[in-house]
Design an enzyme around this catalytic site. Structure first.
Site, PDB file in Angstrom:
ATOM      1  N   ASN A  25     -45.658  29.637   9.911  1.00 31.47           N
ATOM      2  CA  ASN A  25     -46.887  28.866   9.722  1.00 31.47           C
ATOM      3  C   ASN A  25     -47.303  29.086   8.268  1.00 31.47           C
ATOM      4  O   ASN A  25     -47.836  30.136   7.912  1.00 31.47           O
ATOM      5  CB  ASN A  25     -47.938  29.375  10.709  1.00 31.47           C
ATOM      6  CG  ASN A  25     -49.312  28.766  10.500  1.00 31.47           C
ATOM      7  OD1 ASN A  25     -49.626  28.244   9.444  1.00 31.47           O
ATOM      8  ND2 ASN A  25     -50.150  28.873  11.521  1.00 31.47           N
ATOM      9  N   GLU A  26     -47.015  28.093   7.416  1.00 31.09           N
ATOM     10  CA  GLU A  26     -47.138  28.323   5.980  1.00 31.09           C
ATOM     11  C   GLU A  26     -48.576  28.490   5.515  1.00 31.09           C
ATOM     12  O   GLU A  26     -48.849  29.222   4.561  1.00 31.09           O
ATOM     13  CB  GLU A  26     -46.412  27.207   5.220  1.00 31.09           C
ATOM     14  CG  GLU A  26     -44.904  27.244   5.516  1.00 31.09           C
ATOM     15  CD  GLU A  26     -44.072  26.345   4.634  1.00 31.09           C
ATOM     16  OE1 GLU A  26     -44.651  25.443   3.991  1.00 31.09           O
ATOM     17  OE2 GLU A  26     -42.840  26.549   4.579  1.00 31.09           O
ATOM     18  N   ALA A  27     -49.529  27.832   6.175  1.00 28.98           N
ATOM     19  CA  ALA A  27     -50.936  28.018   5.798  1.00 28.98           C
ATOM     20  C   ALA A  27     -51.381  29.445   6.090  1.00 28.98           C
ATOM     21  O   ALA A  27     -52.111  30.060   5.306  1.00 28.98           O
ATOM     22  CB  ALA A  27     -51.812  27.018   6.549  1.00 28.98           C
ATOM     23  N   GLU A 174     -44.991  27.915  24.254  1.00 25.78           N
ATOM     24  CA  GLU A 174     -46.144  27.765  23.360  1.00 25.78           C
ATOM     25  C   GLU A 174     -47.179  26.779  23.889  1.00 25.78           C
ATOM     26  O   GLU A 174     -48.074  26.359  23.167  1.00 25.78           O
ATOM     27  CB  GLU A 174     -45.661  27.337  21.976  1.00 25.78           C
ATOM     28  CG  GLU A 174     -44.727  28.336  21.323  1.00 25.78           C
ATOM     29  CD  GLU A 174     -45.434  29.555  20.740  1.00 25.78           C
ATOM     30  OE1 GLU A 174     -46.430  29.381  20.024  1.00 25.78           O
ATOM     31  OE2 GLU A 174     -44.981  30.690  21.015  1.00 25.78           O
ATOM     32  N   HIS A 248     -44.990  24.032  15.581  1.00 31.95           N
ATOM     33  CA  HIS A 248     -45.227  23.418  16.888  1.00 31.95           C
ATOM     34  C   HIS A 248     -45.047  21.911  16.749  1.00 31.95           C
ATOM     35  O   HIS A 248     -45.252  21.347  15.668  1.00 31.95           O
ATOM     36  CB  HIS A 248     -46.652  23.695  17.395  1.00 31.95           C
ATOM     37  CG  HIS A 248     -46.899  25.115  17.767  1.00 31.95           C
ATOM     38  ND1 HIS A 248     -48.027  25.811  17.367  1.00 31.95           N
ATOM     39  CD2 HIS A 248     -46.173  25.990  18.503  1.00 31.95           C
ATOM     40  CE1 HIS A 248     -47.976  27.046  17.835  1.00 31.95           C
ATOM     41  NE2 HIS A 248     -46.862  27.176  18.528  1.00 31.95           N
ATOM     42  N   CYS A 365     -54.877  21.629  17.241  1.00 27.61           N
ATOM     43  CA  CYS A 365     -54.682  23.030  17.648  1.00 27.61           C
ATOM     44  C   CYS A 365     -55.882  23.552  18.428  1.00 27.61           C
ATOM     45  O   CYS A 365     -55.745  24.401  19.308  1.00 27.61           O
ATOM     46  CB  CYS A 365     -54.478  23.925  16.425  1.00 27.61           C
ATOM     47  SG  CYS A 365     -52.896  23.713  15.602  1.00 27.61           S
TER      48      CYS A 365
END
EC number: 3.5.3.23
Length: 447
Positions: A25-27, A174, A248, A365
């Site tokens: 999750n790059e953020a 997930e 995701h 999300c």
């Protein structure tokens, strides 16, 4: 039968902080160790809920979890009073303190996978809790998520809440973030798409970042939810986009009724999948965004596809987007072209969700979609349904208990633990949940 989609949004927890816990999750990685504002985060989420409820879209709230979660630290060998445990872990292994303090339960798209009654063999609404096995901090969520869902969907004649799958990598699940439903009106039987990243014996998988969802888990969830086998498709996400930060499926695709809004590179064997959907879903419409218009990188940085696609009473659709989309000239230009084109999307609604976005969580999300008939909706715990009274009560509650500044070092403050428990005790009474938190059942609360 008439039915509506109700969006159950997660309320951001008191320990919302930036720890970079979520590899892939790059953020999350990019904002590691920044100072967070839990009060603002909670209010940004509440405002989205209220604005959508006021616009006629049914909304409800799912409360946060107890954090820091001391029982897990005791499992890891830290002994003493709660205060002593906090002090020891902060000194000896601060990464564990950050993990057990994560506010990640706010992203309730990962709480469970839902099957509406129109799709199930026994005619009940089914909810299977996700085990979130791929990340330690998220794997802690399942037991309390199950308690919360059972307190909200407490009529066993209409709802079946299933425990999470076993905590092993082979069954990594997930939740609804890797699940879409397509069809006509909400009350009609729909086609459920379970999206996975890897399966045993298949070498088609990402190489840089982990594939969190397995086909084996998706198949098990479909069985648990008693989805009619004629209404299920299993589709693999494109491993190349997972390696670009699409951890995701809801970061690269979103569905509503007959529409699938997705990137051109979202799925493995995408043309084959879309042909299958056209054959099996009446009126199916794919809105594929070409890479020449929006790159995967721009889709990830703006969370274009982590949007909510909502149906108005007149059949038109609204796309709910994070502010980052409006601030990106290319993405915003594409969206305005989309509005002018021949498709059901007729309105864009933009929200400032920066506190959540900086941890890698956009509008989609933050919500769990549950399709309910009128009778089923009446059976939901009414105290969680968003209205003026609840909005004002929750805003006051946030003002009373939430800090406006939090760093990783603050997690060791025993006062933060006490504040959190008192706040959740009050909240569980406000939402008529009973004793859903471990500290309450241990005699530490009045709920």
């Amino acid at each position: 039968m008439n039915a509506w989609e109700v969006n159950f949004d997660g309320l951001v927890g008191l320990t919302h902080h930036y720890a970079g816990l979520s590899f892939g999750n790059e953020a999350s990685t990019r904002h590691r160790f920044q100072v967070s504002n839990p009060r603002l985060a909670a209010k940004q989420g509440l405002l989205k809920m209220k604005k959508l409820a006021d616009a006629g879209f049914p909304q409800a709230v799912i409360p946060p979890h107890e954090r820091p979660f001391i029982p897990v630290l005791r499992q890891l060998g830290f002994r003493g009073s709660d205060e002593q445990v906090l002090e020891k872990v902060a000194r000896q292994a601060p990464h564990w303190l950050s993990s057990v303090s994560s506010a990640s339960p706010m992203w309730v798209a990962n709480a469970a996978t839902i099957a509406p009654s129109a799709d199930t063999l026994d005619g009940k609404v089914h909810l299977t809790v996700a085990n979130l096995n791929n990340k330690f901090h998220r794997s802690l969520e399942a037991p309390v998520t199950e308690s919360l869902l059972k307190a909200i969907f407490n009529d066993e004649e209409k709802f079946s809440v299933h425990s999470a799958l076993p905590q092993v990598a082979l069954l990594g699940d997930e939740g609804a973030a890797n699940h879409n439903r397509l069809g006509g009106h909400y009350g009609e039987p729909g086609m459920q798409i379970f999206v996975y990243g890897r399966e045993e014996g298949n070498d088609t998988r990402p190489s840089r970042y982990p594939a969190r969802q397995t086909r084996e888990a998706s198949e098990a969830v479909a069985r648990l939810n008693q989805v009619n086998p004629q209404q299920v498709i299993f589709a693999q996400q494109n491993p190349d986009v997972i390696d670009q930060g699409v951890f995701h499926n809801d970061v690269i695709a979103v569905s509503n009724c007959q529409v699938l809004f997705c990137h051109q590179q979202a799925f493995a064997r995408q043309s084959q999948l879309l042909a299958n959907l056209r054959a099996r879903v009446n009126g199916f419409m794919a809105i594929e965004v070409p890479a020449t218009h929006v790159s995967v990188s721009d889709a990830v940085s703006t969370y274009l596809f982590n949007s909510q696609l909502l149906s108005s009473d007149d059949g038109s659709m609204m796309l709910v987007l994070p502010q980052e989309c409006r601030e990106h000239a290319g993405v915003w230009g594409y969206l305005n072209e989309l509005l002018a084109a021949d498709n059901p999307i007729s309105e864009l609604k933009v929200f400032d969700l920066r506190e959540s976005m900086a941890n890698g969580g956009g509008p989609a999300c933050l919500r769990l979609r549950v399709v309910l008939t009128e009778e089923e909706r009446r059976a939901v715990n009414p105290a969680v349904m968003m209205n003026d009274t609840l909005f004002n009560a929750l805003n006051d509650w946030v003002d009373r208990y939430y800090r406006d500044r939090l760093t990783a070092a603050d997690l060791a403050d025993p006062q933060l633990l006490r504040e959190g428990r008192e706040a959740l005790d009050v909240l569980s009474q406000l939402l008529n949940l009973g004793s859903v938190y471990p500290f309450q059942r241990e005699g530490g609360g009045n709920g």
